[in-house]
Write an enzyme that holds these catalytic residues in place. Structure first.
Site, mmCIF file in Angstrom:
data_model
loop_
_atom_site.group_PDB
_atom_site.id
_atom_site.type_symbol
_atom_site.label_atom_id
_atom_site.label_comp_id
_atom_site.label_asym_id
_atom_site.label_seq_id
_atom_site.Cartn_x
_atom_site.Cartn_y
_atom_site.Cartn_z
ATOM 1 N N GLU A 1 -17.400 10.490 5.744
ATOM 2 C CA GLU A 1 -16.847 9.140 5.863
ATOM 3 C C GLU A 1 -15.977 8.843 4.657
ATOM 4 O O GLU A 1 -16.269 9.275 3.542
ATOM 5 C CB GLU A 1 -17.950 8.086 5.993
ATOM 6 C CG GLU A 1 -18.795 7.895 4.749
ATOM 7 C CD GLU A 1 -19.732 6.691 4.842
ATOM 8 O OE1 GLU A 1 -19.602 5.896 5.790
ATOM 9 O OE2 GLU A 1 -20.583 6.552 3.957
ATOM 10 N N ASP B 1 0.862 -1.166 0.000
ATOM 11 C CA ASP B 1 0.000 0.000 0.000
ATOM 12 C C ASP B 1 0.908 1.229 0.000
ATOM 13 O O ASP B 1 2.103 1.149 0.303
ATOM 14 C CB ASP B 1 -0.935 0.002 1.206
ATOM 15 C CG ASP B 1 -2.231 0.761 0.940
ATOM 16 O OD1 ASP B 1 -2.235 1.622 0.044
ATOM 17 O OD2 ASP B 1 -3.231 0.497 1.632
#
Length: 785
Positions: free
Chosen positions: A527, A318
């Site tokens: 969010e 990542d």
């Protein structure tokens, strides 16, 4: 001149044909020296003629880089498609310096001009459409696709996405653009388990269930990668391996502790399924799992992924996850090593071939210099990585496969827009309806209000593309009502804070309208990923479970003004929300997720009855966070429909329809089977109502006599089918041994003899389902010997 040009063209073909022959002879057949000299003399004569021809028609060579797809001037063996993949990869690696090797293992690679290799960016996104690149079809967010429970639909979506990806890549390449997000290696799907509704990135997943995630993820990978036996259409990626679901604020330093049972029962099955589906890459996560950073986790990568499952693709980090290796733990990292060179050595030795970040470029050469890493180890990982580019055809002549011919007009085509609308329709979940829906489209007056009614952000979610024709909910409703009707709109309130202006010109309209449509909910402002949600003080995670208080107060005022007139509440979001009061104040509630570019039209289709709602919740909505374990606790006990003992607000698999479905008694091919047998289960399903509709038929299995702790029940089959009003169909499921396997405390899968209960219906077997209006489930048992 045309005939002269044609002669030159034939001459070029003959010249390169002979050159290829010599290369093959010299590299593979070891012909005699006189033969090679004879060819060489002929070619020298051709070269002399060629120079004369070229002098008559020289062109401006303004390009610094000759692309691999037109590499006549850089004819190296690795460009030769007739050689094996291994031969081509090894030939290319043999021509690179150590520094060039390190560069080619970065997410943004530089051009190698002397070899005719253009730049390439491995970092590309396609979560629900080609993302961050340009105009593309914006499909509903992944959680909305999860709500369809339809893997065939997922395959169609990802096939459309890969068509657009190839077309966009082809167009960018033709102009010499090699920017990030214009490549063919897509870091999707996200198959993490949405174990806790507080996680802001849960919207990127297909929900809380490993079986459903496996089904949808496998289909998505197949559509992205295509079915050509020789070439990848695009390269998919399973992420984030393997135990990853927040907290966002702590993800660079957090250690997710998972016991063997939870690891093999919940967190790993979807990854194993995608490896079996030949996913091309796997992304290791930021966090640690059981004490080791995921990108240096020998158990997860070497023992499980490579050795146990036999994964053949490449592993990538990542982005900037390897920096976390040498960031001290008191400064928000893992503190596993002290330097970039040590981190590079640790990652490469743990089989991480690609570094999204900044570490490998200088870290690998320095690690080799210090003796922390051998160049042979670097070559091993680079070889694994380069195979993906070769399989994508990036070193082959233009036109070697039909993917080069996908035209740009597939991008946001009418067909793809229709597909986006279909996905949105099938993913919308009706949570309540007291008879208010469907509305007629020719009432005298409609009132549309709420912070998300005209908000295009709520169509997008995160990791999205852009589109010039985004259809908001207001626009969809406006396009659906009769021209004789009035349609009024006021935003009414802000998304998450009280109005500064105390005057209320909005809510009185509810008392003057035949129907009020309030579009509430949350958006990517509240969010999402760590740095994405700019209005979130908790870095995208949601620690407040309900709607913002100003929205609830607004709905209370609307209810008071509307009296007996219906209020239809449309809720946007990518995660569970406490809607208990919303349900009480509304006549109907639709949960629409982040529904994509055609979201407004899809919502209107449901509201006005053009389509019956058929979406199902892919995640349990608890009544409160107090029903759940702590967010940082990765044990599954007490979470999701499989382990939750408390009554939820809305159960997994739940969703209402405009019609009524009834289920007959299931029929088994055998009431008693061995642990190696497959049993067939059939059930008659009838649309007993007056409205045509899809039904999502779900099959669950429960072990009634296990000697160790097992799930309440587990989804083991799902079929979406369309039923005309009054129509009956017999649907059949095949349950093989895997459907009866349970995972013990050691993480071992086994089948114990005993009684297994089978449930079939339109929701999960949680008792709350029928209380909310789901049809009664059909049940039967089978004995496993």
């Amino acid at each position: 001149m045309q005939s002269f040009a044609f002669i030159v063209f034939l001459n070029d073909i003959w010249f390169y044909y002979q050159f290829h022959n010599i290369m093959r002879f010299s590299f593979h057949r070891q012909k005699s020296l006189p033969t090679l000299l004879g060819f060489a003399m002929v070619l020298l004569m051709v070269v002399a003629c060629q120079k004369n021809v070229n002098s008559k028609d020289s062109s401006d060579s303004s390009e610094d880089i000759v692309l691999a797809e037109s590499h006549q001037d850089y004819d190296f063996p690795f460009y030769d498609p007739s050689l094996s993949l291994e031969e081509r990869v090894q030939d290319l690696i043999s021509r690179l310096t150590l520094e060039e090797k390190a560069d080619q293992m970065m997410h943004n690679t530089n051009a190698i001009e002397r070899l005719g290799i253009p730049p390439y960016s491995w970092w590309n996104e396609a979560l629900h459409g080609v993302g961050r690149s340009g105009v593309a079809t914006v499909f509903p967010q992944a959680i909305g696709l999860g709500a369809t429970f339809d893997d065939e639909l997922a395959l169609r979506v990802s096939s459309a996405i890969s068509d657009e990806a190839r077309a966009m890549h082809n167009a960018a390449k033709a102009k010499g653009y090699y920017k990030r997000y214009s490549g063919l290696t897509f870091w999707t799907p996200n198959i993490n388990i949405f174990r806790d509704p507080r996680w802001g990135r849960g919207q990127e997943t297909y929900g809380e269930d490993p079986y459903l995630t496996s089904r949808l993820g496998t289909a998505f990978v197949k559509g992205l990668q295509g079915d050509n036996p020789n070439y990848l259409k695009t390269a998919a990626c399973a992420k984030h391996y393997a135990v990853h679901s927040g907290p966002e604020k702590l993800r660079h330093e957090f250690d997710a502790e998972a016991n063997p049972k939870d690891l093999w029962e919940t967190y790993l099955p979807a990854f194993e399924a995608l490896v079996q589906a030949d996913v091309e890459s796997v992304m290791c996560a930021y966090n640690s799992t059981n004490g080791a950073p995921c990108c240096a986790n020998t158990y997860l990568i070497s023992d499980v992924l490579l050795n146990k499952w036999g994964f053949k693709g490449h592993v990538l980090s990542d982005c900037w996850a390897i920096v976390d290796f040498y960031t001290p733990s008191d400064k928000g990292g893992h503190g596993a090593v002290e330097t970039a060179a040590q981190a590079s050595a640790l990652a490469v030795k743990n089989r991480v071939s690609l570094n999204c970040g900044s570490t490998y470029l200088e870290g690998i050469p320095e690690a080799v210099k210090q003796g922390l890493l051998t160049e042979a180890e670097v070559d091993r990982e680079l070889a694994t990585l380069l195979k993906t580019r070769f399989k994508l055809g990036l070193f082959d002549p233009l036109g070697s496969h039909h993917y080069d011919d996908i035209p740009i007009d597939v991008v946001d085509s009418d067909e793809h827009r229709a597909l986006a609308r279909e996905v949105a329709q099938k993913g919308i979940v009706m949570l309540k309806n007291n008879g208010a829906l469907p509305l007629k489209n020719d009432l005298a007056r409609y009132f549309v209000t709420g912070p998300n009614a005209a908000n295009s952000d709520i169509l997008l979610g995160n990791y999205f593309g852009v589109n010039p024709k985004l259809v908001t909910v207001l626009e969809g409703i406006a396009g659906a009502v009769d021209h004789a009707s009035q349609l009024q709109y006021r935003m009414g309130i802000m998304l998450d804070r009280p109005n500064s202006n105390p005057q209320d010109w909005t809510t009185p309209n509810a008392g003057k309208s035949d129907a009020t449509i309030a579009v509430l909910g949350i958006s990517g402002l509240l969010e999402g990923e760590e740095g994405e949600s700019i209005a979130s003080a908790t870095l995208g995670d949601r620690f407040e479970y309900g709607l913002p208080e100003n929205q609830l107060e607004f709905l209370r005022k609307l209810r008071k003004e509307a009296g007996e007139r219906p209020i239809i509440t449309v809720v946007t979001g990518g995660s569970p929300i406490d809607l208990a009061e919303v349900e009480a104040l509304s006549d109907a509630v639709l949960f629409v997720w982040y529904p994509g570019e055609e979201g407004g039209n899809a919502v209107a289709d449901i509201i006005f009855g053009k389509v019956s709602p058929s979406g199902r919740l892919p995640i349990t909505f608890p009544k409160s966070y107090e029903q759940l374990p702590a967010y940082e606790d990765y044990t599954m006990k007490g979470r999701t429909y499989k382990y939750m003992e408390k009554e939820p607000l809305y159960p997994f698999g739940f969703g209402l329809s405009y019609t009524l479905f009834t289920y007959g008694s299931p029929k088994l091919s055998s009431k008693s089977i061995t642990s190696n047998d497959t049993v067939t289960v059939s059930v008659e399903v009838t649309n007993s109502g007056k409205v045509d509709s899809d039904e999502v038929v779900q099959l669950y299995v429960a072990d009634m006599e296990a000697s160790f702790e097992v799930p309440n029940f587990q989804l083991q089959g799902v079929k979406r089918s369309h039923f005309n009003a009054g129509e009956s169909k017999t649907l059949t499921f095949e349950l093989g041994p895997k459907a009866f396997e349970m995972v013990n405390d050691k993480g071992e899968r086994l089948i114990e003899p005993g009684t297994f209960k089978i449930y079939i219906g339109g929701s999960s077997p949680m008792g709350r389902s029928t209380d909310l209006g789901a049809p009664q489930m059909a049940e039967t048992t089978v004995e496993v010997r």
